[in-house]
Design a protein around this motif. Structure first.
Motif, PDB file in Angstrom:
ATOM      1  N   THR A 190     -11.521   8.050  75.765  1.00 24.03           N
ATOM      2  CA  THR A 190     -10.055   8.176  75.676  1.00 24.03           C
ATOM      3  C   THR A 190      -9.517   8.598  77.044  1.00 24.03           C
ATOM      4  OG1 THR A 190     -10.230   8.838  73.387  1.00 24.03           O
ATOM      5  CG2 THR A 190      -8.192   9.432  74.516  1.00 24.03           C
ATOM      6  N   VAL A 191      -8.391   8.005  77.410  1.00 20.49           N
ATOM      7  CA  VAL A 191      -7.738   8.303  78.681  1.00 20.49           C
ATOM      8  C   VAL A 191      -7.627   9.841  78.830  1.00 20.49           C
ATOM      9  CG1 VAL A 191      -5.543   8.001  79.916  1.00 20.49           C
ATOM     10  CG2 VAL A 191      -6.508   6.106  78.595  1.00 20.49           C
ATOM     11  N   ILE A 227       2.089  11.168  72.309  1.00 24.22           N
ATOM     12  CA  ILE A 227       3.291  11.321  73.157  1.00 24.22           C
ATOM     13  C   ILE A 227       2.869  11.264  74.630  1.00 24.22           C
ATOM     14  CG2 ILE A 227       5.133  12.924  73.839  1.00 24.22           C
ATOM     15  CD1 ILE A 227       5.074  13.950  70.866  1.00 24.22           C
ATOM     16  N   GLU A 228       1.763  11.945  74.934  1.00 25.66           N
ATOM     17  CA  GLU A 228       1.272  11.923  76.321  1.00 25.66           C
ATOM     18  C   GLU A 228       0.823  10.498  76.702  1.00 25.66           C
ATOM     19  OE1 GLU A 228       1.298  13.885  78.824  1.00 25.66           O
ATOM     20  OE2 GLU A 228      -0.119  12.800  80.131  1.00 25.66           O
ATOM     21  N   ALA A 229       0.179   9.819  75.757  1.00 26.67           N
ATOM     22  CA  ALA A 229      -0.305   8.458  76.053  1.00 26.67           C
ATOM     23  C   ALA A 229       0.863   7.561  76.485  1.00 26.67           C
ATOM     24  CB  ALA A 229      -1.005   7.867  74.825  1.00 26.67           C
ATOM     25  N   LEU A 230       1.977   7.673  75.785  1.00 26.50           N
ATOM     26  CA  LEU A 230       3.108   6.787  76.091  1.00 26.50           C
ATOM     27  C   LEU A 230       3.866   7.214  77.344  1.00 26.50           C
ATOM     28  CD1 LEU A 230       4.574   6.142  72.522  1.00 26.50           C
ATOM     29  CD2 LEU A 230       3.190   4.602  73.912  1.00 26.50           C
ATOM     30  N   ASN A 231       3.992   8.534  77.528  1.00 24.18           N
ATOM     31  CA  ASN A 231       4.854   9.008  78.613  1.00 24.18           C
ATOM     32  C   ASN A 231       4.092   9.354  79.889  1.00 24.18           C
ATOM     33  OD1 ASN A 231       7.071   8.751  76.909  1.00 24.18           O
ATOM     34  ND2 ASN A 231       6.719  10.771  76.034  1.00 24.18           N
ATOM     35  N   GLY A 232       2.778   9.500  79.792  1.00 26.60           N
ATOM     36  CA  GLY A 232       1.981   9.867  80.966  1.00 26.60           C
ATOM     37  C   GLY A 232       1.676   8.645  81.821  1.00 26.60           C
ATOM     38  N   GLN A 281       0.050   5.374  83.449  1.00 23.96           N
ATOM     39  CA  GLN A 281      -0.516   4.201  82.753  1.00 23.96           C
ATOM     40  C   GLN A 281      -1.617   3.525  83.581  1.00 23.96           C
ATOM     41  OE1 GLN A 281       0.862   3.291  79.472  1.00 23.96           O
ATOM     42  NE2 GLN A 281       1.583   5.377  79.845  1.00 23.96           N
ATOM     43  N   VAL A 282      -1.997   4.157  84.705  1.00 20.57           N
ATOM     44  CA  VAL A 282      -2.971   3.483  85.596  1.00 20.57           C
ATOM     45  C   VAL A 282      -4.289   3.160  84.906  1.00 20.57           C
ATOM     46  CG1 VAL A 282      -2.669   3.821  88.081  1.00 20.57           C
ATOM     47  CG2 VAL A 282      -3.107   5.792  86.616  1.00 20.57           C
ATOM     48  N   LEU A 283      -4.768   4.094  84.062  1.00 21.27           N
ATOM     49  CA  LEU A 283      -6.074   3.863  83.444  1.00 21.27           C
ATOM     50  C   LEU A 283      -6.018   2.708  82.438  1.00 21.27           C
ATOM     51  CD1 LEU A 283      -7.480   7.478  83.068  1.00 21.27           C
ATOM     52  CD2 LEU A 283      -8.195   5.672  84.643  1.00 21.27           C
ATOM     53  N   MET A 326      -8.383  -0.445  82.721  1.00 21.39           N
ATOM     54  CA  MET A 326      -9.259  -0.924  81.633  1.00 21.39           C
ATOM     55  C   MET A 326      -9.073  -2.429  81.446  1.00 21.39           C
ATOM     56  SD  MET A 326      -9.514   1.942  78.632  1.00 21.39           S
ATOM     57  CE  MET A 326      -7.899   2.638  78.574  1.00 21.39           C
ATOM     58  N   LEU A 327      -7.794  -2.871  81.509  1.00 25.87           N
ATOM     59  CA  LEU A 327      -7.536  -4.300  81.304  1.00 25.87           C
ATOM     60  C   LEU A 327      -8.217  -5.130  82.397  1.00 25.87           C
ATOM     61  CD1 LEU A 327      -6.073  -6.322  79.464  1.00 25.87           C
ATOM     62  CD2 LEU A 327      -4.160  -6.252  81.055  1.00 25.87           C
ATOM     63  N   ASN A 328      -8.128  -4.637  83.641  1.00 29.76           N
ATOM     64  CA  ASN A 328      -8.793  -5.361  84.732  1.00 29.76           C
ATOM     65  C   ASN A 328     -10.287  -5.439  84.507  1.00 29.76           C
ATOM     66  OD1 ASN A 328      -6.535  -5.997  86.148  1.00 29.76           O
ATOM     67  ND2 ASN A 328      -6.515  -4.062  87.285  1.00 29.76           N
TER      68      ASN A 328
END
Ligand SMILES: Cc1ncc(COP(=O)(O)O)c(C=O)c1O
Length: 387
Positions: free
Chosen positions: A44-45, A277-282, A284-286, A290-292
């Motif tokens: 998890t991020v 809440i942190e996932a959405l507002n923190g 987003q680099v990780l 992950m997508l890359n």
């Protein structure tokens, strides 16, 4: 024992069955590469985990409102406004433990016994389960390889009728990684309006699109009022075990779905919602990273599969699944998946775990290390050559 009709046809998800078989083989001392379960292999991020742990330390371990914390619902609404262009507020959002409740509960709230429900086949097995439990009539629409694993629209047009209550779509899709084109979504939206049917759009892989922009059917004109979006945190933020997802739907339906959450679940864990809440507002680099990394794995897997004589595999446009065509071996996909598990130590799923139209395909989850993907390709190549 006698059971109610609504549970007699239920079967477990194929992934859990293959996992149990693979673990049995591992107990016998053999090595198995796991490509069967659809979950990120990344932790998890980190900022999200930290927020969740801090919430537990702060005593946020009690019930919350059943529709979710107002701040989380608000953040979800904002995020979906900016990413998908949806003009919604917190009132449209119902939070649940995972995305699955946002498939099951809206179906229970909308489908009466005898109503027809259209859904993709091959498709996520929960669709058929929830239709059965609701007493609806499952109407599978084949996904065709020629059509990049979107609905076969000719078949769809023949199956939809005045008894169609709900149309389930999933793009990017499990098990194929296929993405519906704008024109396919526009077609489905026109038909849903013509027959006054609801659309349940499973968008759990919406942040995992490799080329171009994700398009939600709910953003097409007139669709917000007849669409339920199912989405969640499991895949995007590598949070499968935290259990956090949400549905977006018209306010009146959200009220009913909230009642089902209230009585069937109570509420979602408070600290999990704080992590959300942190996932959405923190940062987003990780998520982007992950997508890359999934893209690199996808390319390695798909080019490797296409080098194995007898296999042909399209390049999936989203999610983290490849869906190779294995028809040339003349074996059922169930037989071939067993053979590869037992002889090559590679756990993957037969296409038929996702419905009858999955015959002739295997599902391979590439949320695995490059090293494991390389090893799996070597093992598969060697054992398939012996057939
Ligand atoms: C297409 C699809 N929808 C929904 C889900 C369920 O997600 P969750 O684990 O958040 O309930 C999954 C999980 O594999 C999925 O693949």
């Amino acid at each position: 024992m006698n059971f109610a009709n609504r549970v007699t046809g239920l079967e477990p998800e194929g992934a859990y069955v293959v996992l149990a078989h693979a673990q049995q083989i591992e107990k016998e001392g053999k090595s198995v590469i796991h490509l069967e379960i659809g979950q990120p292999d990344f932790p998890t991020v980190e900022n999200v985990s930290t927020a969740g742990k801090r919430a537990i330390d702060d005593g946020l371990t009690r019930y919350t409102p059943s529709a979710g914390l107002p701040e989380l619902r608000h953040s979800i609404a904002e995020d979906n406004l900016s990413r998908k262009g949806l003009d919604i507020t917190a009132e449209n959002v119902v939070v649940g433990p995972g995305a699955k409740p946002s498939l099951f509960f809206p179906t229970l709230a909308l489908v009466n016994p005898g109503d027809e429900v259209i859904y993709p086949n091959p498709g996520f097995p929960t669709y058929e389960a929830m239709i059965q439990v609701a007493g609806g009539i499952p109407v599978p629409v084949p996904l065709s390889e020629e059509n990049n694993f979107a609905f076969d629209l000719d078949a769809f047009d023949k199956l939809v009728n005045k008894n169609t209550r709900l149309i389930v779509i999933n793009s990017p899709g499990n098990p194929s990684g296929g993405v519906f084109s704008r024109s396919a979504l526009e077609h489905i939206s026109r038909v849903s309006m013509e027959y006054d049917a609801w659309v349940l759009s499973d968008e759990i892989y919406s942040r995992m699109v490799y080329e171009g922009q994700f398009l939600s059917i709910a953003s097409l004109p007139g669709m917000l009022e007849r669409t339920i979006i199912c989405d969640g945190f499991s895949k995007t933020f590598a949070m499968t075990g935290w259990r956090l997802g949400f549905g977006i739907m018209p306010v009146d339906l959200a009220y009913k779905v909230n009642l089902l959450v209230n009585h069937a679940v109570g509420s979602t864990a408070h600290f999990t919602q704080v992590a959300g809440i942190e996932a959405l507002n923190g940062p987003q680099v990780l998520v982007d990273e992950m997508l890359n990394r999934y893209r690199i794995r996808r390319d390695l897997l798909v080019s490797g599969l296409n080098k194995i004589p007898g296999i042909s595999c399209q390049v999936p446009q989203g999610a983290f699944y490849a869906f190779p065509n294995i028809r040339s071996f003349g074996k059922s996909s169930q037989w071939l998946a067993n053979y590869l598990l037992e002889e090559a130590g590679v756990a993957l799923l037969p296409g038929t775990s996702f419905g009858e139209f999955g015959e002739g395909f295997l599902r391979i989850c590439y949320a695995a290390s490059l090293e494991n993907i390389r090893e799996a390709l070597d093992r598969m190549g060697e054992k398939l050559a012996q057939l």
